[in-house]
Scaffold this motif. Structure first.
Motif, PDB file in Angstrom:
ATOM      1  N   ASP A  91      -1.240  19.383  -6.424  1.00 55.90           N
ATOM      2  CA  ASP A  91      -1.335  17.750  -5.943  1.00 55.90           C
ATOM      3  C   ASP A  91      -2.369  17.356  -5.203  1.00 55.90           C
ATOM      4  O   ASP A  91      -2.434  18.333  -3.961  1.00 55.90           O
ATOM      5  N   VAL A  92      -3.094  16.314  -5.175  1.00 58.85           N
ATOM      6  CA  VAL A  92      -3.732  15.812  -3.751  1.00 58.85           C
ATOM      7  C   VAL A  92      -3.479  14.533  -3.483  1.00 58.85           C
ATOM      8  O   VAL A  92      -3.367  13.620  -4.341  1.00 58.85           O
ATOM      9  N   ASN A  93      -2.897  14.289  -2.288  1.00 56.86           N
ATOM     10  CA  ASN A  93      -2.389  13.124  -1.812  1.00 56.86           C
ATOM     11  C   ASN A  93      -3.361  12.193  -1.173  1.00 56.86           C
ATOM     12  O   ASN A  93      -4.036  12.679  -0.159  1.00 56.86           O
ATOM     13  N   MET A  94      -4.147  11.211  -1.974  1.00 54.13           N
ATOM     14  CA  MET A  94      -4.904  10.410  -1.646  1.00 54.13           C
ATOM     15  C   MET A  94      -4.817   9.562  -0.433  1.00 54.13           C
ATOM     16  O   MET A  94      -5.966   9.107   0.362  1.00 54.13           O
ATOM     17  N   LEU A  95      -3.655   9.304   0.010  1.00 51.70           N
ATOM     18  CA  LEU A  95      -3.330   8.351   1.181  1.00 51.70           C
ATOM     19  C   LEU A  95      -3.349   9.473   2.232  1.00 51.70           C
ATOM     20  O   LEU A  95      -3.681   8.760   3.512  1.00 51.70           O
ATOM     21  N   LEU A 120     -10.256   4.016  -6.148  1.00 52.34           N
ATOM     22  CA  LEU A 120      -8.891   4.759  -6.010  1.00 52.34           C
ATOM     23  C   LEU A 120      -7.814   3.836  -5.603  1.00 52.34           C
ATOM     24  O   LEU A 120      -6.652   4.372  -5.271  1.00 52.34           O
ATOM     25  N   ALA A 121      -8.026   2.458  -5.699  1.00 53.24           N
ATOM     26  CA  ALA A 121      -7.156   1.547  -5.094  1.00 53.24           C
ATOM     27  C   ALA A 121      -5.905   1.566  -5.969  1.00 53.24           C
ATOM     28  O   ALA A 121      -6.084   1.701  -7.376  1.00 53.24           O
ATOM     29  N   SER A 122      -4.491   1.049  -5.536  1.00 57.95           N
ATOM     30  CA  SER A 122      -3.472   1.017  -6.282  1.00 57.95           C
ATOM     31  C   SER A 122      -2.528   0.145  -5.564  1.00 57.95           C
ATOM     32  O   SER A 122      -2.613   0.147  -4.037  1.00 57.95           O
ATOM     33  N   TYR A 123      -1.704  -0.391  -6.288  1.00 53.17           N
ATOM     34  CA  TYR A 123      -0.349  -1.210  -5.578  1.00 53.17           C
ATOM     35  C   TYR A 123       0.547  -0.321  -5.053  1.00 53.17           C
ATOM     36  O   TYR A 123       1.520  -0.667  -4.377  1.00 53.17           O
ATOM     37  N   TYR A 124       0.739   0.705  -5.832  1.00 57.46           N
ATOM     38  CA  TYR A 124       1.853   1.788  -5.648  1.00 57.46           C
ATOM     39  C   TYR A 124       1.640   2.857  -4.810  1.00 57.46           C
ATOM     40  O   TYR A 124       0.737   3.695  -5.671  1.00 57.46           O
ATOM     41  N   PRO A 125       1.916   3.390  -3.709  1.00 58.31           N
ATOM     42  CA  PRO A 125       1.504   4.683  -3.280  1.00 58.31           C
ATOM     43  C   PRO A 125       1.643   5.904  -4.049  1.00 58.31           C
ATOM     44  O   PRO A 125       0.839   6.750  -3.738  1.00 58.31           O
ATOM     45  N   GLU A 126       2.766   5.872  -4.628  1.00 60.90           N
ATOM     46  CA  GLU A 126       2.957   6.954  -5.703  1.00 60.90           C
ATOM     47  C   GLU A 126       1.670   7.195  -6.736  1.00 60.90           C
ATOM     48  O   GLU A 126       1.861   8.559  -6.976  1.00 60.90           O
TER      49      GLU A 126
END
Ligand code: SF4
Ligand code: SF4
Length: 209
Positions: A91-95, A120-126
């Motif tokens: 897993d790579v955590n982009m945050l 890489l934008a998203s509404y959901y951190p997961e």
């Protein structure tokens, strides 16, 4: 008309004929430099085996603690990589990722690279924790990714080290790697008057002298 309005109009007129420096994203996109670091990709060999051997070096090198790996032994019935182990979970955590590229530099098999994908934008951190299934190249599409551009010598206009002895910033561009430790006197002993107190007393001593 006040002077401020005239000044503002003059600035507008001065810039009217100039080419814009912005682009109308998303209709237009900028051409990225070859060494741009975007989203990670996990690579395969031509024979479809995964390059990652689950050694954890990338996770160890990551300053942001953004990589999570669970390695598993390869068996004759289930050979995933050419090494002893493979990454069962990757897993790579982009945050957390700061796109420094240390993971790519640390990898001994060229398994992980940072590529040109930056949307890489998203509404959901997961959604921003990318799993192996999302990062791994599909079978039959083995590439070496951006590793090739990092093996070439840098272009002459690339960042040059700041001259360390001049003590004057001469306008040169420099990366933090090029600057290194700068003029910090690392050899000077730390003068601690109280072992319990984690404090650097050099300044104090200088004043007393
Ligand atoms: S690019 Fe840097 S911060 Fe991001 S995962 Fe790799 S080592 Fe960690
Ligand atoms: S990506 Fe490279 S450095 Fe990271 S675990 Fe796999 S082989 Fe090791």
């Amino acid at each position: 008309m006040s002077f401020d309005i005239i000044k503002g109009m003059a600035t507008t007129l001065k810039n009217m004929g100039k080419k814009p420096t912005t682009v109308s994203y998303p209709e237009q996109e900028r051409e990225l430099p070859p060494r741009f670091r975007g989203r990670h990709v996990l690579h395969r060999y031509d024979n479809e085996l995964e390059r990652c051997v689950g050694c954890y070096l990338c996770a160890g090198a990551c300053p942001a603690d953004a990589i999570y790996i669970e390695a598993e032994e390869n068996t004759e019935e289930n050979r995933v990589s050419p090494g002893e182990r493979y990454a069962k979970v990757f897993d790579v955590n982009m945050l957390r990722c700061i796109f420094c590229g240390y993971c790519q530099a640390a990898c001994p098999t060229g398994a992980i690279t940072l590529e040109h994908t930056y949307k890489l934008a998203s509404y959901y951190p997961e959604d921003l924790v990318y799993h192996k299934e999302q990062l791994l190249e599909p079978k039959g599409q083995a590439t070496v990714g951006s590793n090739t551009v990092w093996t070439e010598p840098p272009p002459p206009e690339a960042a040059q080290p700041i001259p360390q002895e001049s003590h004057v910033f001469d306008g040169s561009q420099a990366s933090s790697a090029a600057v290194g430790l700068g003029n910090l006197r690392t050899e000077e002993p730390m003068l601690l008057t109280d072992e319990e107190q984690d404090e650097d007393r050099r300044m104090l001593q200088k004043k007393e002298e």
